[in-house]
Design a protein around this motif. Structure first.
Motif, PDB file in Angstrom:
ATOM      1  N   UNK A  66      14.953  52.995 -20.133  1.00 50.43           N
ATOM      2  CA  UNK A  66      15.792  52.934 -18.928  1.00 50.43           C
ATOM      3  C   UNK A  66      16.487  54.266 -18.666  1.00 50.43           C
ATOM      4  N   UNK A  67      16.981  54.904 -19.720  1.00 48.32           N
ATOM      5  CA  UNK A  67      17.588  56.221 -19.556  1.00 48.32           C
ATOM      6  C   UNK A  67      16.569  57.249 -19.104  1.00 48.32           C
ATOM      7  N   UNK A  68      15.384  57.203 -19.699  1.00 49.42           N
ATOM      8  CA  UNK A  68      14.306  58.141 -19.371  1.00 49.42           C
ATOM      9  C   UNK A  68      13.869  58.000 -17.916  1.00 49.42           C
ATOM     10  N   UNK A  69      13.566  56.773 -17.487  1.00 50.81           N
ATOM     11  CA  UNK A  69      13.030  56.570 -16.135  1.00 50.81           C
ATOM     12  C   UNK A  69      14.089  56.816 -15.067  1.00 50.81           C
ATOM     13  N   UNK A  70      15.353  56.530 -15.390  1.00 52.82           N
ATOM     14  CA  UNK A  70      16.435  56.816 -14.443  1.00 52.82           C
ATOM     15  C   UNK A  70      16.537  58.314 -14.183  1.00 52.82           C
ATOM     16  N   UNK A  71      16.504  59.111 -15.236  1.00 51.94           N
ATOM     17  CA  UNK A  71      16.605  60.565 -15.086  1.00 51.94           C
ATOM     18  C   UNK A  71      15.380  61.135 -14.378  1.00 51.94           C
ATOM     19  N   UNK A  72      14.203  60.623 -14.695  1.00 51.90           N
ATOM     20  CA  UNK A  72      12.976  61.115 -14.061  1.00 51.90           C
ATOM     21  C   UNK A  72      12.986  60.848 -12.562  1.00 51.90           C
ATOM     22  N   UNK A  73      13.385  59.643 -12.162  1.00 46.08           N
ATOM     23  CA  UNK A  73      13.420  59.309 -10.740  1.00 46.08           C
ATOM     24  C   UNK A  73      14.549  60.045 -10.033  1.00 46.08           C
ATOM     25  N   UNK A  74      15.687  60.177 -10.704  1.00 43.93           N
ATOM     26  CA  UNK A  74      16.802  60.913 -10.093  1.00 43.93           C
ATOM     27  C   UNK A  74      16.427  62.377  -9.891  1.00 43.93           C
ATOM     28  N   UNK A  75      15.707  62.956 -10.841  1.00 46.06           N
ATOM     29  CA  UNK A  75      15.200  64.325 -10.705  1.00 46.06           C
ATOM     30  C   UNK A  75      14.299  64.423  -9.469  1.00 46.06           C
ATOM     31  N   UNK A  76      13.429  63.440  -9.289  1.00 43.23           N
ATOM     32  CA  UNK A  76      12.531  63.407  -8.129  1.00 43.23           C
ATOM     33  C   UNK A  76      13.320  63.293  -6.830  1.00 43.23           C
ATOM     34  N   UNK A  77      14.359  62.469  -6.852  1.00 46.14           N
ATOM     35  CA  UNK A  77      15.201  62.268  -5.670  1.00 46.14           C
ATOM     36  C   UNK A  77      15.906  63.555  -5.265  1.00 46.14           C
TER      37      UNK A  77
END
Length: 298
Positions: free
Chosen positions: A231-242
């Motif tokens: 959850x921490x990993x995917x949140x940061x990855x998507x936020x980076x994309x955003x």
């Protein structure tokens, strides 16, 4: 008589003990929606009424964005508003009545109206949040780092910079791209609402309706260590994309926020022996180095 025709698209990803409770709350509305589309990712026994034209759809893929897109295919042609509901949202009996009343009063530039959460308390921005640019005491804003603030129950309507995907209504005429959204098929569709609504807010108004209310059923299951890391990993990855897709935001501040909050979070929770949160912050740190392309998410 209302000039608007509204459909509810209700999605559930897994077996849920309150599933029929949330659906029954829709049937008990003082003003009923014109259509109800229920999109399930598991075979469930649904108690549904003939009071509303109801369509039950089964999805082979467990993903909120995908399931909503599947449900949109079954909309009646006369529908001009949709209300997206997650399986943890229980509407108060006058929610649809007040929501439609708000749409009837809204100016032509309003694209989305969110429902007021009656039992959610937004975490107050403390010194940790302020130093790491990860939260604000202002409701519903997007910080330059890409992190956002939520909102509490409100006594008056508010203009928002983003809206929650699981309890928000949309005017289809202003957001036709809602039919063709791109989002990764992942276990947790974190930030999908931020991706969609923030771009809409640049062109149109987003409103949080004070009178249309709902209760959010809290998550009871505790996260396992691997789940916390993911959850921490995917949140940061998507936020980076955003952040990378919005020039008004800062990649440098994104990295500053992720690195500072993750390092502080790891140290503090290691001292508190909260191993699950240690792994969540570690996952956030690692995930910040990854990104989804525009072809994968937009």
């Amino acid at each position: 008589m209302t000039k608007n025709k509204i459909a509810i698209i209700f999605t559930a990803r897994k077996r849920n003990s309150v599933l029929n409770q949330t659906i029954n709350a829709i049937y008990k509305q003082t003003v009923l929606p014109n259509q109800l589309i229920i999109v399930l990712a598991t075979k469930e026994k649904i108690n549904f009424s003939t009071k509303i034209k109801t369509k039950v759809v089964y999805s082979k893929i467990k993903n909120q964005v995908y399931q909503r897109g599947l449900g949109l295919q079954f909309l009646n042609k006369n529908i001009n508003l949709i209300l997206q509901l997650d399986d943890k949202i229980i509407l108060e009996k006058n929610s649809i009545k007040y929501l439609l009343s708000e749409w009837n009063k809204a100016d032509k530039n309003v694209a989305g109206i969110g429902i007021n959460p009656t039992n959610f308390i937004r975490p107050k921005s403390n010194l940790f949040h302020k130093l790491t640019l990860t939260n604000s005491n202002i409701d519903g804003i997007v910080l330059p780092s890409g992190f956002v603030s939520g909102w509490n129950k409100t006594k008056k309507n508010k203009r928002m910079s983003w809206l929650n995907g699981g309890m928000t209504s949309w005017k289809l005429k202003l957001v036709p791209h809602i039919y063709n959204r791109k989002f990764p098929i992942i276990k947790w569709s974190v930030c999908e609402d931020l991706f969609f609504s923030y771009k809409v807010a640049k062109k149109y108004k987003l409103i949080l309706c004070s009178k249309s209310k709902a209760k959010i059923i809290p998550k009871k299951e505790k996260e396992k260590i691997f789940e916390s890391f993911y959850n921490g990993f995917i949140h940061a990855k998507i936020l980076h994309s955003f952040v990378s897709q919005n020039k008004s935001l800062s990649i440098l501040l994104f990295y500053y926020s992720v690195f500072s909050s993750s390092i502080f979070g790891i140290l503090i929770n290691f001292f508190l022996l909260n191993i699950s949160k240690v792994f969540k912050f570690f996952g956030r740190l690692i995930g910040s180095f990854f990104i989804f392309s525009k072809e994968e998410i937009n």
